[in-house]
Design a protein around this motif. Structure first.
Motif, PDB file in Angstrom:
ATOM      1  N   ILE A  87       0.903  -1.331   0.156  1.00 43.35           N
ATOM      2  CA  ILE A  87       0.328  -0.180  -0.181  1.00 43.35           C
ATOM      3  C   ILE A  87       0.787   1.315  -0.299  1.00 43.35           C
ATOM      4  O   ILE A  87       0.985   2.015  -0.949  1.00 43.35           O
ATOM      5  N   TYR A 114      -4.469   4.482   1.914  1.00 46.57           N
ATOM      6  CA  TYR A 114      -3.765   4.958   3.314  1.00 46.57           C
ATOM      7  C   TYR A 114      -3.819   4.255   4.098  1.00 46.57           C
ATOM      8  O   TYR A 114      -4.761   3.603   4.318  1.00 46.57           O
ATOM      9  N   PRO A 115      -2.289   3.178   4.328  1.00 46.74           N
ATOM     10  CA  PRO A 115      -2.934   1.870   5.590  1.00 46.74           C
ATOM     11  C   PRO A 115      -2.480   2.369   6.747  1.00 46.74           C
ATOM     12  O   PRO A 115      -2.454   3.782   7.278  1.00 46.74           O
ATOM     13  N   GLY A 116      -4.161   1.993   7.183  1.00 45.57           N
ATOM     14  CA  GLY A 116      -4.523   2.581   9.093  1.00 45.57           C
ATOM     15  C   GLY A 116      -5.230   0.858   9.258  1.00 45.57           C
ATOM     16  O   GLY A 116      -4.663   0.369   9.879  1.00 45.57           O
ATOM     17  N   MET A 162      -9.453  -1.619   2.788  1.00 46.24           N
ATOM     18  CA  MET A 162      -7.430  -2.275   2.300  1.00 46.24           C
ATOM     19  C   MET A 162      -7.224  -3.769   2.295  1.00 46.24           C
ATOM     20  O   MET A 162      -6.366  -3.544   2.543  1.00 46.24           O
TER      21      MET A 162
END
Lengths: 282, 268
Positions: A15, A194-196, B3
């Protein structure tokens, strides 16, 4: 794909790399100075409602309290420095951007707070042996997406605390407006992830930690003018900031604002863990 | 964009529980009622009590609450909650389990417990719309390959909270290996967590320690019934089970320490 085959560290790196591929250039420290005013306005909404809610969630579990020394990684405009200093014994802000530091000091003066200090560096440059085990809580919010070597930086955070670690991340933090503006300007290019959360939970869990989570909600209120500045900084990283691009941002913001203000309610995940406690890994 | 979109968590969950939901019938649980009830009794409802304590610490439990406990078994969660709230309705299709629950309630002088003798899937949710302040389902989610549908039904009957609890990590791995029983290849808890998040349910999470404690005879019976879910029991199985339990028994109590993930959220 079977769940056990997900390598969350690799996923994080992909990512991170994917975002850089879409960008013309990565963020610089000056970009954050540029963002200080709008970010501060956001975090100050309803007397630091976001920071206060995070504090309450942690205090309710004895993770923070009035005798605690807390360090915040990437403090920005004082997201936690201001509300936490009111309740805890001492706060240390790790913040490299001069613009943000200026705003932390202004916000602290305004709140009558002086029980804090500032380490003017990026987190990666902070010397851990000098502060090892000196804090009761290390906390960070919407900063760790900047760390490609995520577990290395998390381990460094774990070294400075004798208590707990806490990561606070937005849930689906790109709202409908943000996505709409992106597509107006960038067309078919997918919005950069955005990695979160919840990836950070998976990362911690897969690496033996025992994370706990509270979901908190807080309002964000910003003037259209300051929000415009935020979008300008953001799009300058992804494309050429032409008058046409600025106009597209401006008209989308106006359509979504009332009386020059833009308001939204956002949810965040407060994830904390005790670094001393590990799961038995098979 | 999600994600975690590279994984189909819905499918991963379904695959993970398909076998256990198929073999764990009401008749299996009727055969397990006696040993399971002894475990709950010996453990003093440890896992249910820990969940109750979590919510007491959170300050959300009220004494005028109505709670629905899905797949109550002999009452590990129903009984401690009934000590604190107005009423607990238990959903329990295995009549032997339900009898143990009501016997436990009688022994403890609890008169605020009712039983609906059905599986959760058989319950008509429109009859109970927004009737409960909390809906719990503890260590029983493996019976729902169509998890999301069942969770949405729980939300329909709740006007307050939903709470799901599921074991973290695989317990008794060596024993399961020795008798050739299937060991879940996937971590069901993390699959559950990601599945809910992908569906836009963002629960609070607590990972809590707990202990299951069994008198030796009940422990042996439970493991024998467990093997019989898959195939007839052999003398070799009996020997392996007895030896394993003897090795993990202190003062006549077979104790399995473990952790459970408690996922809970306020219903919108």
């Amino acid at each position: 794909m079977a769940a056990t085959t997900v390598d969350w560290i690799r996923n994080w790196e992909e990512i991170y790399d994917g975002r850089l591929k879409v960008m013309q250039r990565d963020y610089s420290i000056d970009d954050w100075s540029e963002r200080a005013e709008d970010y501060s306005e956001r975090r100050k909404t309803n007397q630091y409602e976001f920071g206060e809610n995070v504090y309450a969630a942690l205090a309710g579990h004895g993770i923070v309290g009035e005798t605690f020394r807390v360090i915040e990684v990437g403090s920005g405009p004082g997201t936690f420095v201001i509300p936490f200093s009111k309740h805890a014994e001492h706060m240390t802000a790790v913040e490299p951007a001069e613009g943000m530091i200026r705003v932390i000091r202004e916000n602290a003066r305004e709140a009558g707070i002086d029980n804090f200090d500032i380490i003017n560096r990026i987190w990666q440059d902070v010397s851990i042996p000098e502060i090892q085990g000196k804090y009761d809580l290390v906390i960070t919010s919407t900063v760790i997406w900047m760390f490609r070597d995520i577990m290395a930086q998390i381990s460094r955070m774990e070294e400075v605390t004798r208590g707990h670690c806490c990561v606070v991340e937005g849930i689906d933090s790109t709202d409908a407006l943000g996505k709409k503006i992106w597509h107006t300007i960038m067309g078919e290019i997918p919005y950069p992830p955005y990695p979160g959360y919840p990836i950070v939970f998976n990362l911690l869990y897969q690496n033996g930690r025992i994370p706990q989570v509270r979901i908190v909600e807080a309002k964000s209120r910003r003037s259209t003018e300051k929000l415009m500045k935020m979008y300008n900084v953001f799009y300058s990283l992804y494309t050429e900031l032409t008058p046409e691009v600025e106009e597209k941002i401006h008209s989308a913001l106006l359509a979504d604002s009332a009386d020059g203000l833009h308001e939204g309610t956002y949810r965040s995940a407060v994830v904390w863990w005790d670094p001393k406690e590990r799961r038995e890994m098979v | 964009m999600s994600m975690t979109e590279s994984v189909d968590w819905k499918e991963a969950w379904k695959e993970s529980v398909d076998e256990s939901s198929r073999v764990s019938t009401s008749s299996y649980w009727n055969s397990r009622a006696c040993d399971y009830a002894k475990m709950v009794d010996t453990s003093d409802c440890d896992h249910g009590r820990r969940i109750l304590n979590l919510f007491l610490e959170e300050g959300i439990i009220r004494n005028d609450w109505n709670v629905l406990d899905i797949a109550s078994g002999p009452g590990a969660l129903t009984l401690p909650f009934a000590e604190r709230v107005r009423n607990v309705m238990a959903i329990e299709p295995a009549h032997q389990m339900a009898s143990c629950l009501m016997e436990n309630a009688r022994r403890q002088g609890l008169i605020n417990i009712g039983v609906i003798p059905k599986t959760w899937q058989e319950v008509k949710v429109s009859d109970y719309e927004k009737q409960f302040d909390m809906v719990t389902c503890c260590h029983a989610l493996w019976q729902f390959p169509d998890l999301l549908e069942q969770v949405r039904r729980m939300e329909t009957v709740s006007r307050g909270y939903c709470c799901l609890a599921h074991g973290v990590d695989v317990s008794e791995r060596e024993l399961k290996k020795s008798v050739g029983a299937p060991i879940e290849g996937r971590d069901q808890f993390i699959t559950l967590f990601n599945y809910l998040n992908d569906e836009g349910i963002y629960p609070n999470v607590n990972i809590l320690p707990y202990s299951l404690m069994w008198p030796v005879d009940a422990a042996i019976a439970s493991k024998e019934r467990f093997v019989e879910k898959y195939r007839p029991l052999t003398d070799k199985d009996r020997a392996i089970i007895r030896e394993y339990i003897a090795c993990h028994t202190t003062d006549g109590i077979y104790k399995i320490p473990g952790r459970m993930g408690v996922l809970w959220w306020k219903v919108g």
